[in-house]
Motif scaffolding. Structure first.
Motif, short mmCIF file in Angstrom:
data_model
loop_
_atom_site.label_atom_id
_atom_site.label_comp_id
_atom_site.label_asym_id
_atom_site.label_seq_id
_atom_site.Cartn_x
_atom_site.Cartn_y
_atom_site.Cartn_z
N ARG A 2 -16.52 -1.88 3.80
CA ARG A 2 -15.59 -1.28 4.76
C ARG A 2 -15.53 -2.57 5.78
NH1 ARG A 2 -13.46 3.06 5.70
NH2 ARG A 2 -14.12 4.12 3.99
N ALA A 16 0.19 3.42 3.26
CA ALA A 16 -1.30 3.85 3.37
C ALA A 16 -2.37 2.73 3.94
CB ALA A 16 -1.59 4.64 2.15
N TRP A 17 -1.59 2.00 4.88
CA TRP A 17 -2.66 0.71 5.36
C TRP A 17 -3.86 1.04 5.85
CZ3 TRP A 17 -2.87 -3.84 3.80
CH2 TRP A 17 -3.51 -4.93 4.45
N ARG A 18 -3.77 2.47 6.53
CA ARG A 18 -5.20 2.73 7.31
C ARG A 18 -6.21 3.04 6.02
NH1 ARG A 18 -3.16 6.90 12.08
NH2 ARG A 18 -1.91 5.22 13.09
N SER A 19 -5.89 3.18 4.81
CA SER A 19 -6.81 3.46 3.52
C SER A 19 -7.61 2.09 3.49
CB SER A 19 -6.16 3.83 2.56
OG SER A 19 -6.69 3.87 1.37
N HIS A 20 -8.95 2.46 3.46
CA HIS A 20 -10.05 1.42 3.17
C HIS A 20 -9.53 0.54 1.74
CE1 HIS A 20 -13.61 -0.53 2.01
NE2 HIS A 20 -13.87 0.24 0.91
N ASP A 21 -9.32 1.74 0.90
CA ASP A 21 -9.08 1.24 -0.51
C ASP A 21 -7.80 0.65 -0.59
OD1 ASP A 21 -11.46 2.73 -1.45
OD2 ASP A 21 -10.72 4.42 -1.94
N ALA A 22 -6.79 0.85 0.11
CA ALA A 22 -5.25 0.32 0.07
C ALA A 22 -5.67 -1.23 0.66
CB ALA A 22 -4.50 0.99 0.88
N ARG A 23 -6.46 -1.40 1.46
CA ARG A 23 -6.57 -2.70 2.15
C ARG A 23 -7.56 -3.58 1.11
NH1 ARG A 23 -8.28 -1.55 8.57
NH2 ARG A 23 -6.45 -0.74 9.26
N THR A 28 -12.70 -4.83 5.10
CA THR A 28 -11.46 -4.30 5.26
C THR A 28 -10.98 -3.68 6.54
OG1 THR A 28 -12.29 -2.02 4.46
CG2 THR A 28 -11.64 -3.29 2.79
N SER A 61 0.73 -1.18 0.15
CA SER A 61 -0.03 0.01 0.11
C SER A 61 0.84 1.14 0.01
CB SER A 61 -0.75 0.07 1.05
OG SER A 61 -0.12 0.21 2.49
#
Length: 471
Positions: free
Chosen positions: A444, A226-233, A447, A223
C-alpha cells in the motif's frame, strides 16, 4: 463432502443454476470438464458442482472488470486451492495464454477481435498526427528551432490515443474522460505558451517531466476512473512495466525491419533514407506506443509477467554491485565527486532500485511468509540508501558552493522524493522480514506514493519556469 473449497453433496439436484457465459469461456470450461472426467476426479455430480462454482466465479470476476481469460484463470485457481488437478490445468491454461499465437490473442481481444482493430486504428491515427505539423511548415529535423516543437509536444501525439483506447475498453465515464482531457489541455498550454528561453534549463526540465505527469493521468482512464483504489493503482504500475518491455521489444524489431528495408532497396540502387527518416521512423515510434499498450493490457494478469521476472534476476545483481561499491569506497577512502553526470547517475540508480522494488512487490503473493528474496530485497534498498546518503551530502555541498540552478534543484528534489519512498520501503520491509507486520502495508505504501510523482512533475512543469524566470 468438500471438493476444491466447494461444499458438495453428491446430489445433482444440489447443483445451482449456472450463469450464461461467452462461447470462448464455454469452450474453456468444456475442456476443463473433459480433463476432470478423464482424470477420474470423483463422481459426475462432484464435477458438476465444481463446474457450477467455476461459472459463478468467472461471472463475478467479469462483472468486477476482468476480461474473459483473466476471469477464467483466476476462477480456476480458486476452485483448485484444494484440487491439485484443477491447479495443474490452470497452470497449463496460463502457459497457453502466455505463449499463445497472435491469432489466439486477437481472438480474445473482445468480441470478434475488436480491441486489436481499435488499437490499430488509433496507432495509425497517432502516426498521422505526428505528420500534421509538417502541413504548417514545422519539420522534425528543422535547424531553426522549430524541431523543438516535437520534443515539447511528443506526449500529445501519442498519449491521447492511449487514453481513447482505455476509455473505450473500460467504458470510462464521460466525467472522468473530460477531467483527463482538461489535464492534457493545461499541459499543452503550459509547454507551448510559457515564455521559455529556447533550449534553456527550465524548458528541458518541463519537456522531460511533462510525459511523466501525463502518463499518470492515463492511469486514471486505465482504472476506469477508480484511481483511488489501491488495486487499480497497483494494476497500472504492473501495466506500465509490461508496456515498457513490450515497447522496447517492438523498437528492437522495428530497428531490424528498418535496417533490412534499407539494405534490400539499396541493392536495386534506391535510397529510401528520406522515407525512413520522415515517415517510417516517426510514425512507427508513436504508433508503437498504442500497440504496446494493447499488448501489455491483453497479456496482463497471466501467472507470470515479464517485469516481475526480470526483478528476480537483477535484484541480487544490483545488491552485489552496491555492496561492492560501498566496500571499495571504504577501503580506498575515496569520496563521491558529484558532477552533473554523476548527479543524474545517482538519481537513475534510485529510479532503477525503486522499479525493481515495485515490480517485485507487484508479483509477490502477500499471504506468503518472508523468504530469502525479501531479505535480499531489503539489503538492496538499504545499500542504495547508504550510497545515496553520501551522494546527497555531496549534492548539498555543491549547491551551497555554486548556488541554486534549475537542474540542481530538480535533481535534489527527485533525489529526496525517491529517498523518502525507499526509506519507507526499508522500514516496512524490515518489519515484514522480522515478522512484526504483514506484507500489505509495504504494498500500500507504494501505491499511496504514486500521486507524489504526479505532484512533482506538475511542479517542475508549472512552477520551475516561473521560479527561475524561464531560463
Amino acid at each position: 463432502m468438500q471438493t476444491g473449497g466447494v461444499v458438495t453433496s453428491g446430489n445433482p439436484s444440489d447443483v445451482p443454476s449456472a450463469p450464461d457465459l461467452s462461447a470462448a469461456i464455454e469452450r474453456d470450461i468444456a475442456e476443463w470438464r473433459t480433463s476432470a472426467h478423464r482424470r477420474g476426479q470423483g463422481v459426475a455430480p462432484d464435477v458438476e458442482v465444481r463446474e457450477a462454482e467455476l461459472r459463478r466465479q468467472v461471472a463475478d470476476l467479469q462483472r468486477a472488470g476482468l476480461d474473459e481469460a483473466e476471469a477464467f484463470l483466476i476462477g480456476l485457481k480458486r476452485i483448485g486451492e484444494e484440487d491439485p488437478d484443477s491447479h495443474t490445468f490452470a497452470r497449463r491454461y496460463a502457459e497457453r495464454l502466455w505463449i499463445g499465437t497472435s491469432t489466439e490473442l486477437i481472438a480474445r481481444s473482445g468480441a470478434g477481435g475488436r480491441d486489436v482493430v481499435v488499437a490499430l486504428a488509433l496507432a495509425i491515427a497517432a502516426g498521422i498526427s505526428i505528420k500534421v505539423p509538417e502541413l504548417f511548415g514545422v519539420r522534425i529535423a528543422a535547424e531553426d528551432g522549430l524541431g523543438l516543437f516535437y520534443a515539447r509536444n511528443f506526449s500529445f501525439f501519442v498519449l491521447p490515443f492511449l487514453v481513447l483506447f482505455f476509455g473505450w475498453k473500460r467504458r470510462t465515464k464521460p466525467k472522468v474522460m473530460t477531467g483527463v482531457g482538461v489535464t492534457f489541455l493545461l499541459g499543452a498550454m503550459a509547454i507551448n505558451l510559457l515564455p521559455f528561453t529556447p533550449g534553456g534549463a527550465t524548458e528541458l526540465l518541463a519537456i522531460l517531466h511533462l510525459p511523466m505527469g501525463l502518463w499518470l493521468a492515463v492511469g486514471i482512464v486505465h482504472s476506469g476512473g477508480a484511481w483511488r483504489s489501491h488495486d487499480a493503482r497497483m494494476d497500472y504500475i504492473r501495466f506500465s512495466g509490461e508496456w515498457f518491455i513490450y515497447y522496447c521489444l517492438i523498437a528492437l524489431g522495428g530497428g531490424v525491419l528498418i535496417l533490412c528495408t534499407g539494405i534490400v532497396f539499396s541493392a536495386i540502387g534506391v535510397d529510401i533514407g528520406l522515407v525512413i527518416g520522415s515517415w517510417i521512423l516517426p510514425c512507427g515510434v508513436v504508433g508503437a506506443v498504442v500497440i504496446a499498450g494493447w499488448l501489455a493490457d491483453a497479456k496482463q494478469s497471466v501467472i507470470e509477467n515479464m517485469a516481475p521476472v526480470l526483478t528476480l534476476i537483477f535484484t541480487p545483481l544490483f545488491a552485489l554491485m552496491l555492496l561492492a561499491f560501498l566496500v571499495t569506497m571504504l577501503l580506498t577512502g575515496s569520496g563521491i565527486d558529484v558532477g552533473r553526470e554523476a548527479l543524474i547517475g545517482f538519481d537513475l540508480l534510485l529510479v532503477v532500485v525503486t522499479g525493481l522494488l515495485v515490480y517485485s512487490i507487484s508479483a509477490r503473493d502477500p499471504d506468503k511468509d518472508p523468504g530469502i528474496f525479501d531479505i535480499l530485497q531489503l539489503a538492496l534498498v538499504v545499500a542504495a540508501l547508504a550510497v545515496d546518503g553520501m551522494a546527497l551530502w555531496s549534492i548539498l555541498a555543491r549547491i551551497s558552493e555554486y548556488g541554486f540552478t534549475p537542474n540542481r534543484v530538480a535533481a535534489l528534489g527527485e533525489n529526496l522524493i525517491l529517498v523518502v519512498n525507499l526509506s519507507g520501503c526499508a522500514l516496512l520491509s524490515a518489519r515484514f522480514v522480522s515478522g512484526r507486520a504483514t506484507f500489505a502495508p509495504l504494498e500500500r505504501w507504494q501505491t499511496d506514493y504514486v500521486p507524489v510523482y504526479a505532484l512533482w512533475a506538475s511542479i517542475v512543469v508549472l512552477v520551475f519556469p516561473i521560479a527561475f524566470r524561464f531560463i
